[in-house]
Write an enzyme that holds these catalytic residues in place. Structure first.
Site, PDB file in Angstrom:
ATOM      1  N   ASP A  42       0.823  -1.208   0.000  1.00  0.00           N
ATOM      2  CA  ASP A  42       0.000   0.000   0.000  1.00  0.00           C
ATOM      3  C   ASP A  42       0.857   1.258   0.000  1.00  0.00           C
ATOM      4  OD1 ASP A  42       0.975  -0.485   2.591  1.00  0.00           O
ATOM      5  OD2 ASP A  42      -0.594   0.753   3.478  1.00  0.00           O
ATOM      6  N   GLU A  43       0.218   2.369  -0.278  1.00  0.00           N
ATOM      7  CA  GLU A  43       0.764   3.718  -0.089  1.00  0.00           C
ATOM      8  C   GLU A  43       2.119   3.932  -0.778  1.00  0.00           C
ATOM      9  OE1 GLU A  43      -1.474   4.890   4.077  1.00  0.00           O
ATOM     10  OE2 GLU A  43       0.592   4.210   4.196  1.00  0.00           O
TER      11      GLU A  43
END
Length: 876
Positions: free
Chosen positions: A546-547
Site C-alpha cells: 500500500d501507499e
C-alpha cells in the site's frame, strides 16, 4: 577591554567585549561538555495553539498552529550559529514566524530548528517563542513527540532533558512535561468549526455510559460467547479442589498451555481434583475444509466435566472455555452443555513492531491472551520505514543498521523518528534474532496461532533501502562492485522527487530493478526456512503493497520496463500493480499465499493473480469503504475485515487529549464500539456510527453489493506503533478492547443485521437496525461488560497485563456523588480540590460509596483489579 571568561559553563573559552552592561560574543566554539550542559538546562515548552486556524498558509486546506518556547535559566549571549535543535513533528512545518529561528523539514517527521543571525542569546528566564504552522491535523497529546535533541557538528547529539517523558507513579502512564496543557475544548480539541466530537469529561462519560448492574447471574457466560450454551441442572459444580485430567486421543503435553491458563485462574492440577475427561476423535470431524476443525463440546455435571472434539485445537478451546467460566476467586460453575464452533476461521491480531520495537516478552504475553480468547492469527508487521525487526541470515545490515535509530551515523543506524531516543539502544530499538523469531513461532503454534509475517513493500521500505545502501557502500569500499549491486534497491539515475504519506522522500523500492526482486527472493527464502525449521511452514506472507506515492516517474529502468511491457499482450497496468503481480507469482511458486492491504491489491488485475489471495480491507466506511471491500470479496479472494473505525487499536478509547492515539479514522474507539461491530454487514453501520468529526453519513450499496453467498474470511484487530514507545503502552491500547474483538470474531450475535445481498441504502433514518435489535444489543453488551468486570479484568491483572483502567463518569445530584464505570466491580475513589487550582484540598483519596456526599470541585478515578494501579483522573 578584553578578558578571558567562562560563561555559565556553556561554551569553551572565548573572547568577549564588554561596554557598560552590554555583553556580546565575538567568537566561540562548542565542546561536548558545553553542548551537554545546554541540553541539561534548556527548557523547551511546546504549545498547541489552534487545531483549525482561520487561514492556512500556502493555500492548504488543513493546518494547525503551534509555538515552541525556549528558555534558559542564565544569561546566555552568543552569536554562535553552529548548533541546532532536532525534533519529531508528524506533519511538515509550513511557515515560521520568528526572526531568531528557522524550522526545516528534514525527512519523515524529523525537523531542525536553527538559530538565525538575529539570534544573540537568551536572557535569563525570558522565553523566546517560535510560532509556526504545520500541514494537516494533530489533536491528541500523544501526537506531539518527545526527545528533542541538540547537535553541533563534530560532537555527539544529546537529548534535551526537559523534553523527556516521565511515568506517573500511580497510573503508570506517560506524562509529557514539555507539552503545555490542552484546556481549550474548541481550539485544542475540534478539527473544524463543525466538528461534533464531544470532550470525554466526567459528566459526558456519566451521561453516555449505560448502567451495568452488579449481582447479575451470568455464571454460564464467558468471553467469547459459545455458539450454544444450555443450563442442564440447578446443581452447581465445585472446582475449588483443582482438576484431574483424563485424556483420550490427545496428550496433556499438547494441552499444556490451556492447563497453564487454568492454573492461572486458580484451577490447579491435582490427582484429587474434579474429573475432567478430554476426548479427541479425529474421525468425528464434520469439517469439509482442509483447515483444522475448531469445534468442541463441553458438558459439566456434578460428577465430571467432559470435553469432546475432533481435533487437538477443539480440545484446547474447550479447556479455554472452562477457564472462561470461572473467576480468579470463584471456582463454582453451573451444570451445563456447550456446543461451540467459530464464526470465522480467521480471527487475527496485527501488531506493528517496526515503527517502534516491542519486546519478545510482550509478544509472548500477547499470544497467551490471544489463545485465551480464541484468536488464531498473529500478523507481525516486521519492517517499515522506521525499522527492520527480524534477522535475515546473509544480510546482517537489515537488522544491525535497520534495527536501530541514532543520529548522524548512516552506516550504523536509521535517523531518529517518532520522538525516539538517539542512543540506538532504547526500547524503540531492536530486532528478533532467528532464535527469537523461531521461539515466537513455536510458542504461537503450541497455542494454535499462525504467525503471518509482513515486511512492507514496495512503499514503507526506507529501513530496507537504507540498510542495503550501507551494504552497498561496504562492498564498494572492498572493490566488489558485483556483490555491492546484488541487493541494491535504488537507482541513482532516478531523479524522481516524491513525498510519501509519512513525508519520506526515499522510502520506496525501485520495482523496475532486477536487484529488487533478488533481494525479496532472498528475504522470503530465509523467512520460509525459519518457519520450516521451527515446524511451522510459511503458508501466508503479507507484502503490504500500500501507499506508494509518486515514485519512479523519472526512473530510466522504469521507462525501459514500460516499453518492454507495452510490447506484451497483457501490457502494463500500473508499476505497483506489476510489482504485486510479480511478487504474488514468486510466492505462489514457493507454495505461499500472498496477502496485502486492499488499496495496493486493488492495483492488480485479478486474472493475473494466483488462485489463492488474501486482502485486508482497511477502507473507511464513512468514505464508502464497503465498495472496495465488496469488489475484492467478489473476486473470491480471502477477505479479512480490517475496518479502522472498529479494529484499529492505536486510536483513543475516548475523545480526550490525554487518551493516547491517532485520530484520522475515529476520535474514539471504545470497547463497546468494538463489541457493536457487525463485520458481515459493513454498510449498515451508517445507521448508528458517525464520521471522524461526529457527523452521520450515508452508505449506498445498491450498485456495489456482494455476490450471493460470498462471505468474508475473517476479521483482524490492528495495533500500529507510531505513538507507542513501550510494551506497557501497547498493552494499554490492546486491552480490554481485544476481548471485544475476540467476541465478534468467534460469535455472531443474534442482534447483528444480516447482509442484504440485493444491495440497499443505509443512513441514520433508514431503520433497518430496528428497536428490537437495539434492545438485544444493549442487553448483550450488558452481559459482556458484566463478565469483563466480574471475571476478566482480574485475569488480565494476574497475567501482569497493563490493561486500560477506565475513566469514571461522574455527576453530583442533591449533594451526592454519582458515578458510572463501563464495567461493574471497579472500585472508585475521589477527593476534593481547591476551586480554581489543581491543588487538592484533601490529599487523601476517599473510597466512593453511594452515600458519598461532596461539595465543591472534586477529582475521581478508578482503581485497577490489583488494588494498586490507578486510572486516569478526571475533574468534576
Amino acid at each position: 577591554m578584553h578578558k578571558k571568561i567562562i560563561l555559565t559553563g556553556l561554551l569553551s573559552l572565548y573572547s568577549v567585549t564588554t561596554y557598560a552592561e552590554v555583553t556580546y560574543t565575538e567568537q566561540a566554539t562548542f565542546t561536548q561538555a558545553s553542548l551537554d550542559n545546554l541540553a541539561r538546562n534548556l527548557e523547551v515548552k511546546h504549545e498547541f495553539v489552534d487545531s483549525y486556524p482561520e487561514k492556512c498558509p500556502n493555500n492548504l486546506n488543513e493546518c494547525y498552529r503551534s509555538k515552541i518556547h525556549l528558555k534558559y535559566p542564565h544569561d546566555y549571549q552568543t552569536k554562535l550559529g553552529n548548533w541546532a535543535i532536532y525534533f519529531s513533528q508528524l506533519t511538515p512545518v509550513q511557515t515560521v514566524n520568528s526572526s531568531e529561528f528557522t524550522i526545516t523539514h528534514i525527512n519523515g517527521d524529523l525537523h531542525k530548528i536553527t538559530p538565525t543571525e538575529q539570534f544573540s542569546g537568551f536572557n535569563a528566564n525570558q522565553a523566546i517563542t517560535i510560532d509556526f504552522y504545520s500541514y494537516g491535523t494533530q489533536i491528541t497529546r500523544s501526537e506531539f513527540m518527545p526527545n528533542y535533541f541538540l547537535y553541533s557538528e563534530g560532537l555527539n547529539a544529546t537529548v534535551i532533558d526537559s523534553t523527556r517523558t516521565e511515568i506517573h507513579p500511580e497510573t503508570g502512564l506517560e506524562t509529557q512535561g514539555y507539552l503545555l496543557p490542552f484546556t481549550d475544548k474548541q481550539a485544542q480539541f475540534k478539527l473544524s468549526k463543525t466538528d461534533n466530537t464531544q470532550w470525554a469529561s466526567a459528566q459526558q462519560i456519566y451521561a453516555t455510559t449505560p448502567e451495568v448492574p452488579q449481582g447479575l447471574n451470568l455464571s454460564a457466560r464467558l468471553i467469547p460467547q459459545p455458539a450454544s450454551i444450555e443450563i442442564t441442572s440447578d446443581k452447581t459444580v465445585d472446582l475449588s479442589k483443582g482438576l484431574s485430567f483424563t485424556t483420550t486421543g490427545v496428550s496433556t503435553t499438547v494441552l499444556a498451555p490451556a492447563i497453564e491458563r487454568l492454573n492461572l485462574v486458580g484451577l490447579k492440577t491435582s490427582k484429587d481434583g474434579f474429573p475432567v475427561n478430554i476426548i479427541v476423535n479425529s474421525k468425528a470431524s464434520n469439517s469439509n475444509t482442509s483447515e483444522t476443525a475448531e469445534d468442541y463440546s463441553l458438558t459439566s455435571t456434578s460428577s465430571a466435566i467432559t470435553i469432546k472434539a475432533s481435533s487437538n485445537t477443539g480440545a484446547f478451546y474447550g479447556l479455554m472455555s472452562l477457564a472462561g467460566l470461572v473467576s480468579v476467586d470463584q471456582h463454582i460453575i453451573p451444570s451445563l452443555k456447550i456446543n461451540d464452533s467459530p464464526r470465522y476461521r480467521f480471527r487475527g491480531l496485527h501488531i506493528d513492531v517496526a515503527r517502534n520495537f516491542l519486546s519478545k516478552n510482550f509478544l509472548i504475553k500477547t499470544i497467551d491472551q490471544m489463545a485465551a480468547y480464541k484468536l488464531n492469527k498473529l500478523h507481525l508487521h516486521l519492517a517499515d520505514d522506521e525499522g527492520w525487526r527480524i534477522e535475515i541470515p546473509g544480510l546482517p545490515e537489515l537488522s544491525e543498521v535497520g534495527g536501530k535509530r541514532c543520529f548522524n551515523a548512516p552506516d550504523k543506524c536509521l535517523m531518529p523518528q517518532l520522538g525516539s531516543e538517539i542512543t540506538g539502544n532504547s526500547q524503540s530499538d531492536g530486532y528478533y534474532s532467528v532464535e527469537d523469531y523461531q521461539d515466537i513461532l513455536a510458542y504461537a503454534k503450541a497455542r494454535h496461532i499462525q504467525v503471518i509475517p509482513s515486511l512492507d513493500m514496495p512503499g514503507h521500505s526506507r529501513a530496507a533501502i537504507h540498510a542495503m545502501e550501507a551494504r552497498y557502500q561496504k562492498y564498494l569500499a572492498k572493490g566488489d562492485v558485483e556483490l555491492a549491486q546484488q541487493y541494491r534497491l535504488v537507482e541513482p539515475e532516478d531523479k524522481t522527487q516524491y513525498s510519501s504519506i509519512q513525508h519520506y522522500s526515499d522510502n520506496t523500492l525501485n520495482v523496475c530493478l532486477d536487484s529488487t526482486y533478488h533481494f525479496i527472493d532472498k528475504v522470503i527464502a530465509e523467512v520460509q526456512a525459519m518457519h520450516q525449521q521451527a515446524g511451522t511452514p510459511l503458508t501466508t506472507y503479507h507484502i503490504g503493497a500500500d501507499e506508494t506515492a509518486g515514485a519512479w516517474l523519472e526512473s530510466p529502468s522504469c521507462d525501459k520496463l514500460k516499453i518492454e511491457q507495452a510490447e506484451k499482450v497483457a501490457g502494463l497496468h500500473t508499476l505497483n500493480g506489476y510489482f504485486i503481480e510479480r511478487i504474488s507469482a514468486m510466492l505462489a511458486a514457493k507454495h505461499i499465499k500472498v496477502a496485502g492491504w486492499n488499496d495496493g491489491m486493488g492495483e492488480t488485475r485479478p486474472q493475473n493473480m494466483p488462485n489463492n489471495v488474501q486482502t485486508n480491507s482497511w477502507s473507511l466506511l464513512f468514505e464508502k469503504g464497503h465498495i472496495a471491500t465488496h469488489q475484492q470479496a467478489n473476486y473470491r479472494w480471502d477477505t479479512v475485515i480490517s475496518t479502522p473505525e472498529a479494529t484499529y487499536f492505536d486510536f483513543p478509547y475516548q475523545a480526550h487529549p490525554e487518551e493516547r492515539g491517532n485520530h484520522w479514522a475515529a476520535r474514539h474507539i471504545s470497547t463497546q464500539k468494538v463489541f457493536e461491530f457487525m463485520p458481515d454487514n459493513l454498510p449498515a453501520h451508517a445507521e448508528f456510527w458517525f464520521d471522524s468529526t461526529g457527523h452521520p453519513y450515508r452508505s449506498d450499496d445498491s450498485q456495489s453489493s456482494l455476490d450471493q453467498g460470498v462471505r468474508y474470511k475473517g476479521v483482524q484487530g490492528h495495533l500500529w506503533s507510531e505513538m507507542l514507545r513501550s510494551d506497557t503502552q501497547a498493552e494499554y491500547m490492546l486491552f480490554p478492547r481485544l476481548l471485544a474483538l475476540a467476541e465478534r470474531a468467534w460469535h455472531k450475535a443474534e442482534w447483528e443485521l444480516d447482509y442484504n445481498y440485493s444491495g440497499i441504502i443505509y443512513d441514520e433514518n433508514s431503520g433497518h437496525f430496528n428497536e428490537k435489535a437495539q434492545q438485544q444489543r444493549a442487553q448483550d453488551w450488558q452481559s459482556f461488560a458484566y463478565v469483563l468486570g466480574a471475571k476478566e479484568l482480574a485475569k488480565l491483572a494476574k497475567a501482569d497485563v497493563f490493561y486500560r483502567i477506565p475513566t469514571v463518569g461522574a455527576t453530583v445530584e442533591n449533594g451526592y456523588l454519582k458515578v458510572k464505570t463501563p464495567f461493574p466491580y471497579i472500585e472508585v475513589e475521589y477527593r476534593t480540590i481547591k476551586a480554581g487550582t489543581v491543588q487538592s484540598a484533601n490529599k487523601n483519596w476517599q473510597p466512593y460509596t453511594p452515600s458519598s456526599k461532596v461539595t465543591g470541585a472534586i477529582e475521581v478515578r478508578a482503581i485497577g483489579a490489583d488494588g494498586v494501579r490507578k486510572g486516569r483522573t478526571l475533574n468534576l
